[in-house]
Design a protein around this motif. Structure first.
Motif, mmCIF file in Angstrom:
data_model
loop_
_atom_site.group_PDB
_atom_site.id
_atom_site.type_symbol
_atom_site.label_atom_id
_atom_site.label_comp_id
_atom_site.label_asym_id
_atom_site.label_seq_id
_atom_site.Cartn_x
_atom_site.Cartn_y
_atom_site.Cartn_z
ATOM 1 N N TYR A 1 0.835 -2.789 -6.268
ATOM 2 C CA TYR A 1 0.671 -1.578 -5.471
ATOM 3 C C TYR A 1 -0.791 -1.191 -5.368
ATOM 4 N N HIS A 2 -1.175 -0.776 -4.160
ATOM 5 C CA HIS A 2 -2.508 -0.231 -3.910
ATOM 6 C C HIS A 2 -2.306 1.210 -3.461
ATOM 7 N N LYS A 3 -2.830 2.140 -4.261
ATOM 8 C CA LYS A 3 -2.652 3.556 -3.969
ATOM 9 C C LYS A 3 -3.744 4.061 -3.037
ATOM 10 N N GLY A 4 -3.436 5.140 -2.331
ATOM 11 C CA GLY A 4 -4.427 5.786 -1.495
ATOM 12 C C GLY A 4 -3.795 6.469 -0.305
ATOM 13 N N ASN A 5 -4.634 7.065 0.531
ATOM 14 C CA ASN A 5 -4.166 7.680 1.761
ATOM 15 C C ASN A 5 -3.837 6.546 2.726
ATOM 16 N N ALA A 6 -2.583 6.273 2.885
ATOM 17 C CA ALA A 6 -2.159 5.026 3.510
ATOM 18 C C ALA A 6 -1.951 5.081 5.019
ATOM 19 N N ASN A 7 -1.815 6.223 5.612
ATOM 20 C CA ASN A 7 -1.379 6.298 7.008
ATOM 21 C C ASN A 7 -2.237 5.489 7.982
ATOM 22 N N TYR A 8 -3.504 5.816 8.132
ATOM 23 C CA TYR A 8 -4.356 5.091 9.078
ATOM 24 C C TYR A 8 -4.608 3.663 8.601
ATOM 25 N N ARG A 9 -4.940 3.534 7.328
ATOM 26 C CA ARG A 9 -5.254 2.215 6.776
ATOM 27 C C ARG A 9 -4.091 1.252 6.960
ATOM 28 N N ASN A 10 -2.874 1.689 6.671
ATOM 29 C CA ASN A 10 -1.720 0.801 6.806
ATOM 30 C C ASN A 10 -1.510 0.352 8.244
ATOM 31 N N THR A 11 -1.660 1.272 9.168
ATOM 32 C CA THR A 11 -1.503 0.913 10.581
ATOM 33 C C THR A 11 -2.505 -0.165 10.971
ATOM 34 N N LYS A 12 -3.742 0.013 10.580
ATOM 35 C CA LYS A 12 -4.800 -0.952 10.900
ATOM 36 C C LYS A 12 -4.530 -2.302 10.222
ATOM 37 N N LEU A 13 -4.166 -2.284 8.942
ATOM 38 C CA LEU A 13 -3.900 -3.533 8.225
ATOM 39 C C LEU A 13 -2.682 -4.262 8.797
ATOM 40 N N LEU A 14 -1.647 -3.519 9.175
ATOM 41 C CA LEU A 14 -0.478 -4.138 9.804
ATOM 42 C C LEU A 14 -0.860 -4.795 11.121
ATOM 43 N N GLU A 15 -1.658 -4.082 11.938
ATOM 44 C CA GLU A 15 -2.108 -4.631 13.219
ATOM 45 C C GLU A 15 -2.933 -5.905 13.036
ATOM 46 N N PHE B 1 0.857 -1.174 0.000
ATOM 47 C CA PHE B 1 0.000 0.000 0.000
ATOM 48 C C PHE B 1 0.899 1.231 0.000
ATOM 49 N N ILE B 2 0.568 2.187 -0.846
ATOM 50 C CA ILE B 2 1.442 3.334 -1.038
ATOM 51 C C ILE B 2 0.619 4.579 -1.323
ATOM 52 N N ARG B 3 1.125 5.717 -0.879
ATOM 53 C CA ARG B 3 0.435 6.984 -1.134
ATOM 54 C C ARG B 3 0.353 7.249 -2.634
ATOM 55 N N ASP B 4 -0.739 7.864 -3.053
ATOM 56 C CA ASP B 4 -0.972 8.166 -4.466
ATOM 57 C C ASP B 4 0.184 8.936 -5.094
ATOM 58 N N ASP B 5 0.600 10.005 -4.441
ATOM 59 C CA ASP B 5 1.623 10.872 -5.030
ATOM 60 C C ASP B 5 2.962 10.160 -5.191
ATOM 61 N N VAL B 6 3.300 9.294 -4.247
ATOM 62 C CA VAL B 6 4.555 8.543 -4.346
ATOM 63 C C VAL B 6 4.481 7.561 -5.514
ATOM 64 N N TYR B 7 3.384 6.840 -5.617
ATOM 65 C CA TYR B 7 3.235 5.877 -6.713
ATOM 66 C C TYR B 7 3.251 6.581 -8.066
ATOM 67 N N ASP B 8 2.564 7.714 -8.158
ATOM 68 C CA ASP B 8 2.526 8.442 -9.432
ATOM 69 C C ASP B 8 3.918 8.902 -9.853
ATOM 70 N N ASP B 9 4.696 9.453 -8.918
ATOM 71 C CA ASP B 9 6.061 9.879 -9.247
ATOM 72 C C ASP B 9 6.947 8.683 -9.578
ATOM 73 N N TYR B 10 6.779 7.588 -8.848
ATOM 74 C CA TYR B 10 7.522 6.345 -9.108
ATOM 75 C C TYR B 10 7.257 5.861 -10.541
ATOM 76 N N SER B 11 5.988 5.811 -10.920
ATOM 77 C CA SER B 11 5.616 5.341 -12.257
ATOM 78 C C SER B 11 6.139 6.268 -13.344
#
Length: 111
Positions: free
Chosen positions: A84-98, A30-40
């Protein structure tokens, strides 16, 4: 220093996952939209292993971290694909990791 910690954690987690599971075809990140877009846009059709020069448009620390981590894994024999799954990752990633539903997260904190 922080980038090195992220890369080391990335490699450790993916390697541990590889050793414990031969069933998974893709590794989901899971990755932030802006990071994935620049990466691509920076890769522009190239594979991460092909990158030798980290200069040019769309390059930033997050993108370099992603590419170097993938190069290290590839050189070490890791052959799984990343999805890769794009989106606002901060809260979602924490929850999915937990919940044990996410292997790793490529979130780089502000400088």
């Amino acid at each position: 220093m922080f980038s090195r910690i992220i890369i080391a954690a990335f490699i450790l987690l993916v390697t541990a996952f590889e050793a414990s599971s031969n069933v998974v075809e893709d590794v989901v990140i899971f990755i932030r939209d802006d990071v994935y877009d620049d990466y691509s846009r920076f890769l522009n059709g190239r594979k991460p292993i092909e990158v030798k020069d980290f200069s040019g448009a769309y390059i930033r620390r997050d993108v370099v971290d992603m590419i170097i981590a993938q190069q290290a894994l590839s050189l070490g024999g890791f052959n799984k694909s990343f999805r890769y799954h794009k989106g606002n990752a901060n809260y979602r990633n924490t929850k999915l990791l937990e919940d044990g539903q996410l292997l790793l997260s490529l979130i780089v904190c502000g400088q």
